[in-house]
Design an enzyme around this catalytic site. Structure first.
Site, PDB file in Angstrom:
ATOM      1  N   LEU A 163      -5.999  -1.822  -0.876  1.00 50.21           N
ATOM      2  CA  LEU A 163      -5.813  -1.904   0.574  1.00 50.21           C
ATOM      3  C   LEU A 163      -6.412  -3.218   1.075  1.00 50.21           C
ATOM      4  O   LEU A 163      -7.598  -3.277   1.429  1.00 50.21           O
ATOM      5  CB  LEU A 163      -6.498  -0.696   1.227  1.00 50.21           C
ATOM      6  CG  LEU A 163      -6.030  -0.233   2.600  1.00 50.21           C
ATOM      7  CD1 LEU A 163      -6.638   1.113   2.926  1.00 50.21           C
ATOM      8  CD2 LEU A 163      -6.349  -1.237   3.674  1.00 50.21           C
ATOM      9  N   ALA A 164      -5.634  -4.267   1.054  1.00 48.65           N
ATOM     10  CA  ALA A 164      -6.123  -5.605   1.407  1.00 48.65           C
ATOM     11  C   ALA A 164      -4.906  -6.491   1.671  1.00 48.65           C
ATOM     12  O   ALA A 164      -4.265  -6.975   0.745  1.00 48.65           O
ATOM     13  CB  ALA A 164      -6.967  -6.168   0.272  1.00 48.65           C
ATOM     14  N   GLU A 165      -4.591  -6.696   2.947  1.00 47.45           N
ATOM     15  CA  GLU A 165      -3.319  -7.322   3.301  1.00 47.45           C
ATOM     16  C   GLU A 165      -3.220  -8.784   2.898  1.00 47.45           C
ATOM     17  O   GLU A 165      -2.138  -9.264   2.547  1.00 47.45           O
ATOM     18  CB  GLU A 165      -3.052  -7.186   4.808  1.00 47.45           C
ATOM     19  CG  GLU A 165      -2.598  -5.794   5.240  1.00 47.45           C
ATOM     20  CD  GLU A 165      -3.734  -4.777   5.326  1.00 47.45           C
ATOM     21  OE1 GLU A 165      -4.908  -5.185   5.249  1.00 47.45           O
ATOM     22  OE2 GLU A 165      -3.440  -3.577   5.482  1.00 47.45           O
TER      23      GLU A 165
ATOM     24  N   GLU B 151       0.846  -1.193   0.000  1.00 42.82           N
ATOM     25  CA  GLU B 151       0.000   0.000   0.000  1.00 42.82           C
ATOM     26  C   GLU B 151       0.884   1.248   0.000  1.00 42.82           C
ATOM     27  O   GLU B 151       1.783   1.365   0.842  1.00 42.82           O
ATOM     28  CB  GLU B 151      -0.905  -0.003   1.241  1.00 42.82           C
ATOM     29  CG  GLU B 151      -1.899  -1.152   1.229  1.00 42.82           C
ATOM     30  CD  GLU B 151      -2.367  -1.551   2.621  1.00 42.82           C
ATOM     31  OE1 GLU B 151      -2.095  -0.818   3.592  1.00 42.82           O
ATOM     32  OE2 GLU B 151      -3.008  -2.623   2.730  1.00 42.82           O
TER      33      GLU B 151
ATOM     34  N   PRO C  90      -4.749  -9.838   8.920  1.00 38.53           N
ATOM     35  CA  PRO C  90      -5.552 -10.455   7.844  1.00 38.53           C
ATOM     36  C   PRO C  90      -4.727 -11.321   6.890  1.00 38.53           C
ATOM     37  O   PRO C  90      -5.287 -12.133   6.169  1.00 38.53           O
ATOM     38  CB  PRO C  90      -6.120  -9.232   7.089  1.00 38.53           C
ATOM     39  CG  PRO C  90      -6.052  -8.113   8.069  1.00 38.53           C
ATOM     40  CD  PRO C  90      -4.837  -8.385   8.909  1.00 38.53           C
TER      41      PRO C  90
ATOM     42  N   GLN D  20       2.045  -2.184   5.747  1.00 43.20           N
ATOM     43  CA  GLN D  20       2.257  -0.802   6.175  1.00 43.20           C
ATOM     44  C   GLN D  20       2.656  -0.709   7.657  1.00 43.20           C
ATOM     45  O   GLN D  20       3.502   0.084   8.020  1.00 43.20           O
ATOM     46  CB  GLN D  20       1.009   0.018   5.896  1.00 43.20           C
ATOM     47  CG  GLN D  20       1.296   1.490   5.803  1.00 43.20           C
ATOM     48  CD  GLN D  20       0.248   2.184   4.950  1.00 43.20           C
ATOM     49  OE1 GLN D  20      -0.876   2.381   5.404  1.00 43.20           O
ATOM     50  NE2 GLN D  20       0.597   2.555   3.737  1.00 43.20           N
TER      51      GLN D  20
ATOM     52  N   ASP E 118       1.102  -4.344  12.759  1.00 42.48           N
ATOM     53  CA  ASP E 118      -0.218  -4.494  13.387  1.00 42.48           C
ATOM     54  C   ASP E 118      -1.304  -4.850  12.361  1.00 42.48           C
ATOM     55  O   ASP E 118      -2.327  -5.425  12.712  1.00 42.48           O
ATOM     56  CB  ASP E 118      -0.630  -3.183  14.064  1.00 42.48           C
ATOM     57  CG  ASP E 118       0.497  -2.560  14.850  1.00 42.48           C
ATOM     58  OD1 ASP E 118       0.316  -2.359  16.059  1.00 42.48           O
ATOM     59  OD2 ASP E 118       1.562  -2.281  14.268  1.00 42.48           O
ATOM     60  N   PHE E 119      -1.085  -4.477  11.100  1.00 42.65           N
ATOM     61  CA  PHE E 119      -2.116  -4.707  10.070  1.00 42.65           C
ATOM     62  C   PHE E 119      -1.887  -5.996   9.294  1.00 42.65           C
ATOM     63  O   PHE E 119      -2.549  -6.266   8.313  1.00 42.65           O
ATOM     64  CB  PHE E 119      -2.161  -3.515   9.099  1.00 42.65           C
ATOM     65  CG  PHE E 119      -2.395  -2.186   9.761  1.00 42.65           C
ATOM     66  CD1 PHE E 119      -2.997  -2.103  11.012  1.00 42.65           C
ATOM     67  CD2 PHE E 119      -2.019  -1.009   9.137  1.00 42.65           C
ATOM     68  CE1 PHE E 119      -3.203  -0.878  11.636  1.00 42.65           C
ATOM     69  CE2 PHE E 119      -2.228   0.223   9.750  1.00 42.65           C
ATOM     70  CZ  PHE E 119      -2.819   0.289  11.001  1.00 42.65           C
TER      71      PHE E 119
ATOM     72  N   HIS F 111      -0.423   0.756  16.100  1.00 42.96           N
ATOM     73  CA  HIS F 111       0.730   1.137  15.268  1.00 42.96           C
ATOM     74  C   HIS F 111       2.016   0.928  16.050  1.00 42.96           C
ATOM     75  O   HIS F 111       2.995   1.609  15.838  1.00 42.96           O
ATOM     76  CB  HIS F 111       0.649   2.606  14.830  1.00 42.96           C
ATOM     77  CG  HIS F 111      -0.566   2.962  14.042  1.00 42.96           C
ATOM     78  ND1 HIS F 111      -1.797   3.159  14.604  1.00 42.96           N
ATOM     79  CD2 HIS F 111      -0.734   3.140  12.709  1.00 42.96           C
ATOM     80  CE1 HIS F 111      -2.677   3.467  13.666  1.00 42.96           C
ATOM     81  NE2 HIS F 111      -2.067   3.460  12.506  1.00 42.96           N
TER      82      HIS F 111
END
Lengths: 330, 327
Positions: free
Chosen positions: B58-60, B29, B89, B82, B85-86, B129
């Site tokens: 935007l889709a991990e 991203e 998924p 990014q 923490d993200f 974050h």
């Protein structure tokens, strides 16, 4: 009499008989697997029965020497067309060392063979769908012209990976064929408890791609839809979502009993529309298959399966110590 | 030799690997025209174009899954998450797929992907974050988990990760990005994955740690030197699979061991080091193995006093070393 469908599609007698042969081979292997399972000789079966026409129609429209296949666990008809042999599949059924899919590490139905461009799959459903997009993205970077077909059930079309992958392919106009084999049930849950839209193919428009739903019992209709999708992909027109309407003629797997969630009448009705039956009729009516040819075909397949069963039963497991191999490159 | 900050070393490694091998490409991203939210891919879009510096939706899970597919095809994707923490998924793709593909296919298919992610706190990133996710992946055979501490190691280890035939998770402490500077050779070199590194020789106490905490340990060691306490600092660098031999050697070297992580105490990757020491060094120890870690709360809060209370720092490490030295 108007032009027959196969003539319009440019499919000739030999190809058509080849399609039937692959469909029948998949069916008969599957039937043998159930016998072996019930006889206590193999631990598990997951079936292709009822899907063969859709599977074989689809892959006949591809180029196995350049396209990639990312199948799901029912796709025996597809992997046979891409080069997997009866013996290979029997080795997988018996979990033998010679199983080219995994050397006996995975359950049957977890297909994969780099040589045949069949990409390895797992059990959490739909994870292969973003991989297909990755292959297509790599092809775009390398300026190759192959297409990727990835298949999954209608239940799986609810997974995030389906939506994330479809959107990705749509945005980047990638040559991916999203092939949904709708068999009306995700194990026990019927399609009206799985998706809120009428058809899985309705989802295509959200991702900027062509979508259509066709009769999965008609291999010629499926061939046509996938051929058009592959042509679009090769022409840079992006992905397609093809949904085939089939019916799962067996329980979900050898560990399922479908009597708790669907009626026998419903299954019997579906058997009458079985693509193997209707396609055989189509060929015989148009004199594309004689009774003798049909009998010879059945006998030859049966003999191949008998030989493969015997070979697999006698074949060795991998050495126990090889459990430790291939975690990392060595 | 040029001095570089931590994030410039990331960019330098990516650029050199993309120049060396046209199969290397970056996806994630905001990695394209923007050059990444932390500027890790700055200049790459202009040099290599949009296909090799690919802005993804935007889709991990798709970032990981598409990368895995491209890796199986034979390319060398570097996927950027990014924030660590993200990544959640994408965990199914990383653990069920990337980690197991070689094994499940009996060595027929492989996944030479690198997944980069900024981790760690101390930057007012709050719960989502600031996390350290390494322990989540550190019991998954098939994966390698690398966490560098210096710009030199960043460049060498990231190059090694990209060239590695197996999936590598590469965690970069985001507070280190512009805080930590060091010498980085302009020439091509790699640092081997799977080997820990002694960052400071000492005789009284051994600190084992990784990432930004290495610098807390080095600063503490510097201060304690004046008090006559000599500290040995082992930078684990690869937290999975752990360099067990280096852990044992460093433990025996002083007999007093402090394990430091910014992650929660229970279940952190350092517990493997503690177990390894327990198995191998019983008669070499002069004190109980000590762990210094974050409290077992879900993640670090936003408000400064709370964040500071959670976060590791030089003073906490210094105090723990002193206590161990005096044991």
């Amino acid at each position: 009499m108007s032009e027959a469908k196969h003539e319009r599609l440019g499919l000739e007698r030999q190809q058509l008989q080849g399609m039937l042969q692959t469909m029948l081979t998949a069916r008969k292997i599957d039937e043998r697997m159930w016998l072996l399972n019930r006889a206590g000789k193999i631990p598990f079966v997951i079936s292709c029965q009822g899907h063969e026409a859709a599977q074989v129609g689809a892959v006949t429209a591809l180029r196995p020497d350049e396209d990639y296949l990312l199948p799901y666990y029912r796709d025996m008809g597809m992997v046979l067309h891409f080069g997997m042999t009866v013996k290979d599949l029997m080795m997988a059924g018996f979990a033998r060392a010679e199983d080219p899919n995994s050397g006996g590490r995975q359950m049957p139905g977890h297909f994969g063979s780099k040589k045949h461009r069949i990409v390895t799959g797992s059990s959490p459903v739909t994870t292969q769908v973003p991989h297909a997009v990755g292959f297509a993205m790599a092809g775009k970077i390398k300026k190759e012209n192959f297409v990727c077909l990835t298949s999954f059930g209608e239940g799986s079309s609810n997974q995030g990976d389906f939506h994330e992958a479809a959107n990705f392919a749509g945005v980047h106009r990638l040559p991916v064929i999203f092939f949904c084999e709708n068999n009306h049930y995700a194990i026990s849950v019927p399609v009206d408890r799985q998706i809120a839209c009428e058809r899985v193919s309705d989802r295509a428009s959200s991702y900027g791609m062509h979508g259509e739903t066709i009769d999965g019992n008609d291999p010629l209709a499926v061939y046509e839809a996938v051929k058009n999708a592959a042509d679009r992909g090769r022409d840079g027109a992006g992905p397609s979502l093809i949904e085939t309407m089939s019916y799962r003629l067996t329980p979900h797997s050898s560990d399922d009993d479908d009597r708790s969630y669907r009626s026998r009448d419903e299954v019997d009705d579906a058997r009458k529309k079985d693509g193997i039956v209707t396609f055989t009729e189509y060929l015989k009516t148009r004199e594309l298959l004689t009774d003798t040819e049909e009998k010879d075909m059945h006998d030859a397949i049966q003999q191949t399966i008998d030989e493969a069963t015997e070979a697999a039963e006698e074949a060795a497991y991998a050495e126990a110590e090889t459990t430790l191999d291939h975690v990392y490159h060595s | 030799m040029a001095t570089s900050n931590f994030i410039s070393a990331v960019t330098q490694a990516l650029k050199e690997e993309m120049e060396r091998d046209d199969g290397v490409f970056v996806l994630g991203e905001d990695v394209g025209a923007k050059g990444g939210v932390f500027r890790a891919t700055e200049g790459l879009y202009e040099q290599f174009g949009e296909l090799r510096v690919l802005d993804t939706p935007l889709a991990e899970s798709a970032i990981a899954g598409v990368g895995i597919g491209a890796a199986m095809y034979g390319l060398r994707p570097v996927a950027e998450m990014q924030f660590a923490d993200f990544m959640l998924p994408a965990v199914n793709q990383i653990i069920s797929e990337a980690a197991k593909i070689r094994y499940r296919s009996n060595n027929d298919w492989d996944v030479p992907i690198t997944v980069r992610a900024p981790y760690g706190g101390g930057i007012h990133g709050a719960l989502y974050h600031s996390q350290s996710l390494e322990a989540l992946f550190a019991s998954t055979p098939g994966l390698k988990v690398v966490i560098p501490s210096t710009p030199y190691d960043v460049k060498g280890l990231l190059k090694a990760a990209i060239r590695d035939p197996d999936p590598v998770l590469f965690f970069e402490h985001k507070k280190a990005y512009r805080l930590i500077k060091g010498e980085v050779p302009e020439e091509d070199y790699t640092v081997p994955i799977g080997t820990a590194d002694v960052k400071r020789e000492g005789e009284d106490v051994t600190v084992m740690t990784y990432g930004l905490c290495v610098h807390f340990a080095l600063e503490a060691a510097e201060k304690l030197e004046a008090e006559g306490i000599s500290t040995h600092v082992l930078d684990l660098r690869t937290v999975y699979p752990l360099d067990h031999a280096a852990v044992v050697e460093a433990a025996r070297h002083t007999g007093k061991i402090l394990l430091v992580t910014e992650d929660n105490k229970e279940g952190s990757v350092l517990n493997e080091a503690a177990a390894t020491i327990a198995e191998n060094c019983l008669f070499d120890l002069d004190a109980p193995v000590e762990r210094l870690a974050a409290p077992d709360v879900p993640a670090m809060p936003y408000a400064s006093p709370l964040e500071k209370h959670y976060m590791m720092n030089t003073e906490k490490v210094e105090k723990a070393i002193r206590e161990l030295a005096e044991f």
